[in-house]
Write a protein that holds these residues in place. Structure first.
Motif, mmCIF file in Angstrom:
data_model
loop_
_atom_site.group_PDB
_atom_site.id
_atom_site.type_symbol
_atom_site.label_atom_id
_atom_site.label_comp_id
_atom_site.label_asym_id
_atom_site.label_seq_id
_atom_site.Cartn_x
_atom_site.Cartn_y
_atom_site.Cartn_z
ATOM 1 N N ASN A 1 -4.184 -8.838 -26.526
ATOM 2 C CA ASN A 1 -3.771 -8.111 -25.156
ATOM 3 C C ASN A 1 -2.389 -8.130 -24.638
ATOM 4 N N ARG A 2 -2.119 -6.850 -24.261
ATOM 5 C CA ARG A 2 -0.754 -6.773 -23.518
ATOM 6 C C ARG A 2 -1.025 -6.157 -22.263
ATOM 7 N N PHE A 3 -0.680 -6.529 -21.210
ATOM 8 C CA PHE A 3 -0.886 -5.821 -19.858
ATOM 9 C C PHE A 3 0.500 -5.862 -19.160
ATOM 10 N N HIS A 4 1.002 -4.472 -18.686
ATOM 11 C CA HIS A 4 2.365 -4.408 -18.149
ATOM 12 C C HIS A 4 2.305 -3.217 -17.008
ATOM 13 N N GLN A 5 2.585 -3.749 -16.035
ATOM 14 C CA GLN A 5 2.700 -2.942 -14.755
ATOM 15 C C GLN A 5 4.090 -2.880 -14.225
ATOM 16 N N HIS A 6 4.520 -1.475 -14.100
ATOM 17 C CA HIS A 6 5.890 -1.346 -14.186
ATOM 18 C C HIS A 6 6.586 -1.775 -12.838
ATOM 19 N N GLY A 7 7.624 -2.375 -13.186
ATOM 20 C CA GLY A 7 8.477 -3.111 -12.004
ATOM 21 C C GLY A 7 8.204 -4.855 -12.316
ATOM 22 N N GLN A 8 7.219 -4.935 -12.954
ATOM 23 C CA GLN A 8 6.909 -6.447 -13.196
ATOM 24 C C GLN A 8 6.900 -6.745 -14.518
ATOM 25 N N SER A 9 7.081 -8.313 -14.769
ATOM 26 C CA SER A 9 7.070 -8.862 -16.001
ATOM 27 C C SER A 9 5.561 -8.710 -16.905
ATOM 28 N N PRO A 10 5.811 -8.216 -18.234
ATOM 29 C CA PRO A 10 4.421 -8.221 -18.795
ATOM 30 C C PRO A 10 3.864 -9.227 -19.051
ATOM 31 N N ALA A 11 2.309 -9.194 -19.170
ATOM 32 C CA ALA A 11 1.530 -10.313 -19.436
ATOM 33 C C ALA A 11 0.717 -10.063 -20.698
ATOM 34 N N SER A 12 0.441 -11.041 -21.492
ATOM 35 C CA SER A 12 -0.039 -11.021 -22.787
ATOM 36 C C SER A 12 -1.004 -12.150 -23.163
ATOM 37 N N ARG B 1 0.687 -1.284 -0.172
ATOM 38 C CA ARG B 1 -0.183 0.092 -0.061
ATOM 39 C C ARG B 1 0.926 1.178 -0.124
ATOM 40 N N LEU B 2 0.499 2.288 -0.745
ATOM 41 C CA LEU B 2 1.073 3.504 -0.847
ATOM 42 C C LEU B 2 2.305 3.421 -1.807
ATOM 43 N N HIS B 3 2.337 2.384 -2.554
ATOM 44 C CA HIS B 3 3.452 2.302 -3.381
ATOM 45 C C HIS B 3 2.916 1.845 -4.792
ATOM 46 N N THR B 4 2.664 2.974 -5.623
ATOM 47 C CA THR B 4 1.704 2.938 -6.791
ATOM 48 C C THR B 4 2.741 3.141 -7.969
#
Length: 666
Positions: A546-557, A514-517
């Motif tokens: 589809n391609r989903f990517h959250q910064h700091g994590q591996s992208p998912a597709s 939490r608080l880390h966005t």
């Protein structure tokens, strides 16, 4: 259980499908419905689809169409409706539908959508007004029954669910053109008991609706279950008309007082509503509602409101009808040619004080016992420009939405500005937004739709939004953007190719921190080809990525391929088959797969993981009075041994469902 090999054999034998554009509104509004369904996964579209289905069988005479009747067609913009009525007023009744091409701002794409629902006929006195004594004489009735049977057993039926795994609904309706509509609805969800426990009177939910229109100065009288939508939806709104779609019809005016005939157990009012024409320019509306809500009570305090309508377990049954909400309100409409004004007021109260947990993102959620909302809306037309908007307030907060539409020779431009303060609360508001509520959001939305040359339609939109306070899974003020574009090429009426892309960038908390966005980016790409080689036989191929990517994590597709084939026999039998192969990395990269449903339904399930999804259906019209429908769906996963979790856990890696429906007209 039906095995995967059986499905391959079935597909080879049938290889045909049911999708008749002249008989189903879903095929004509497919792109818009799919986009709306992704934003409103649990929305029941049956009221809207039933209205369009009625128009397919009983086309609207454009020469006598009122403004409210033209609002039934969500693909018409406000400017197109006004120009259509102005054309008939200036030039007299239309002689053929070809004259639609002469109406300003009416393009070929819209004309193709509109044509199956309308006709042109001379005006007669009987068509202008139907006396009350003749309502029953010209009425028609419809009885609709549905039964869903799963060929598997969820874990909840072994320990928690109180009823059978079958879904069942029954609907009866009577209608006399556009003057009278009445009916009853009964439904039992899967897992709910019937004629037992808390459902000792049979079904889990019952509903009644009655609507009378155009009886002299009495414009509308609704009793029983009904729905409300005014202005831009900041006080009362409907999600069907307020979403982001691949057309400029995604943000339209609300439709006033309407009957609620669907099985939705949350989005409606129960009581009476009345609209009276005081003068040719002045309309007065008033409404009262008293209905029960599901929720959790503790020490005579309402802690939460449940919207699912499910009462399968003892805990769900305990939340059934936990609170009563009473509503009273009114509206004044003033029409002065190019300027239209509206004032809406509502006061509502719970019989138990409503105090949900208000920490973090929900700190400013609605709470208390008594509430009110007041909204002022406007619409103004000047040449090619159309201005509209609404301002609403409650104690401590306010909401603003303004819209500008400009029509030029080959297209239209739309601009929407919205500002919803974090203290604005309206329990029944449904308006244009990135979030699920009209609260804590600022934004600018711009969209353009053009028809540069014959056969081409281009659409592009961009939405820039911000959240001044926290949101779900966002523990700080944040911002984002949503960009969409689509190109459609239709060289011939039986051949169409579309390519679309949607990019959304938002912020989201890191899992467990939490608080880390961090920033989240989501791409959605779709290619679709629709082809009709011969009359009655249609092919539709869809590819999604589809391609989903959250910064700091591996992208998912993820990707999926869907093929549907259609065929309509010379005798009244119609068959359908659709097959999908999907392959996604996780839930965030899930893909929505639109499917043809039963009558007045639109089904868009999502799939994630690796597997196949097959559906096949048939429709047989015994005669004009009797229609039988069957739909069989099978999902097979290659990456898991069980499906779901908790009470919904299904042992094995496949599931099969059968849906049956009977319609009788008399």
């Amino acid at each position: 259980m039906i095995g995967f090999r059986w499905w391959i054999l079935l597909g080879a034998l049938w290889g045909v499908s049911l999708l008749n554009a002249q008989e189903t509104a879903v095929s004509l509004l497919l792109e818009d419905l799919e986009a709306l369904a992704e934003e409103n996964e649990n929305k029941d579209w049956s009221d809207e689809l039933e209205a369009l289905s009625y128009r397919l069988q009983n086309p609207l005479n454009l020469n006598e169409a009122t403004r409210s009747q033209l609002e039934e067609f969500p693909f018409l913009t406000d400017v197109q409706r006004e120009n259509l009525q102005a054309y008939i007023y200036l030039h007299g009744p239309m002689q053929t539908l070809s004259e639609l091409q002469l109406v300003e701002a009416m393009n070929l794409h819209t004309i193709r959508l509109l044509t199956p629902f309308v006709c042109v006929l001379p005006l007669t006195d009987e068509q202008r007004f139907l006396p009350l004594k003749n309502l029953l004489k010209y009425s028609h009735s419809e009885l609709l029954a549905r039964l869903d049977i799963p060929f598997y057993t969820r874990a909840g039926y072994r320990r928690n669910y109180l009823g059978t795994p079958f879904y069942h609904s029954l609907r009866y309706g009577i209608r006399c053109e556009d003057y009278l509509k009445a009916g009853i609805t009964a439904e039992k969800d899967a897992g709910e008991p019937m004629w037992a426990l808390h459902n000792g009177k049979g079904y889990d939910s019952y509903g009644f609706h009655f609507l009378l229109r155009n009886a002299g100065r009495l414009k509308t009288l609704a009793m029983g279950n009904y729905r409300l939508g005014f202005g831009k939806g900041l006080v009362f709104g409907d999600a069907f008309r307020t979403g982001k779609t691949y057309s400029l019809s995604g943000m339209q005016e609300q439709k006033g007082i309407r009957p609620h005939a669907s099985t939705d157990e949350y989005e409606y009012f129960c009581g009476a509503a009345l609209q009276v024409e005081a003068t040719s320019r002045l309309l007065f509306s008033t409404f009262y509602s008293r209905r029960l809500f599901d929720g959790a009570l503790r020490n005579d305090t309402l802690l939460s409101i449940s919207k699912t309508g499910l009462h399968r377990t003892h805990s769900e049954a305990k939340r059934r009808h936990a609170a009563t909400v009473q509503l009273v309100g009114g509206r004044v409409d003033y029409n002065l040619n190019a300027l239209q004004l509206g004032l809406t007021g509502a006061y509502y109260a719970f019989d138990h004080p409503y105090f949900p947990v208000t920490t973090g993102y929900s700190r400013y959620s609605i709470h208390g016992s008594r509430f009110h909302n007041v909204g002022i809306d406007y619409k103004f037309r000047f040449k090619r420009f159309s201005f509209s908007g609404e301002a609403a307030t409650n104690i401590g907060g306010y909401a603003l939405l303004n819209q500008l539409t400009y029509n030029f020779s080959i297209g239209s431009l739309l601009l929407i500005q919205r500002l919803y303060t974090h203290r604005y609360n309206a329990l029944f508001a449904r308006s244009f937004s990135e979030g699920s509520v009209t609260q804590n959001e600022n934004g600018w939305y711009v969209a353009c739709e053009v028809f540069p040359v014959k056969g081409w339609r281009l659409f592009a939109s961009a939405d820039f939004f911000s959240f001044p306070w926290w949101k779900y899974r966002i523990s700080k003020p944040s911002s984002g953007m949503d960009v969409m574009w689509q190109a459609v090429y239709t060289p011939q009426q039986n051949n169409s190719i579309s390519i679309s892309h949607r990019y959304k960038q938002k912020e989201r908390d890191l899992a467990g921190r939490r608080l880390h966005t961090t920033s989240v980016r989501h791409h959605r790409f779709r290619f679709r080809w629709t082809y009709t080689p011969v009359e009655g036989f249609d092919l539709r191929t869809t590819f999604d990525y589809n391609r989903f990517h959250q910064h700091g994590q591996s992208p998912a597709s993820g990707y999926c391929c869907t093929q549907s084939c259609t065929y309509r026999f010379s005798f009244p039998l119609k068959l359908s088959l659709q097959g999908t192969y999907f392959h996604t990395d996780d839930y965030d990269s899930r893909i929505y797969i639109p499917e043809q449903g039963l009558l007045y339904t639109f089904h868009t399930p999502f799939c994630y993981g690796k597997g196949f999804r097959f559906t096949t259906s048939c429709r047989y019209d015994w005669n004009a009075a009797l229609t039988l429908l069957l739909k069989l769906g099978h999902t097979y996963y290659r990456d898991r041994e069980t499906i779901g979790s908790g009470n919904d856990l299904i042992p094995g890696n496949s599931k099969t469902d059968l849906q049956m429906q009977v319609r009788i007209k008399f």
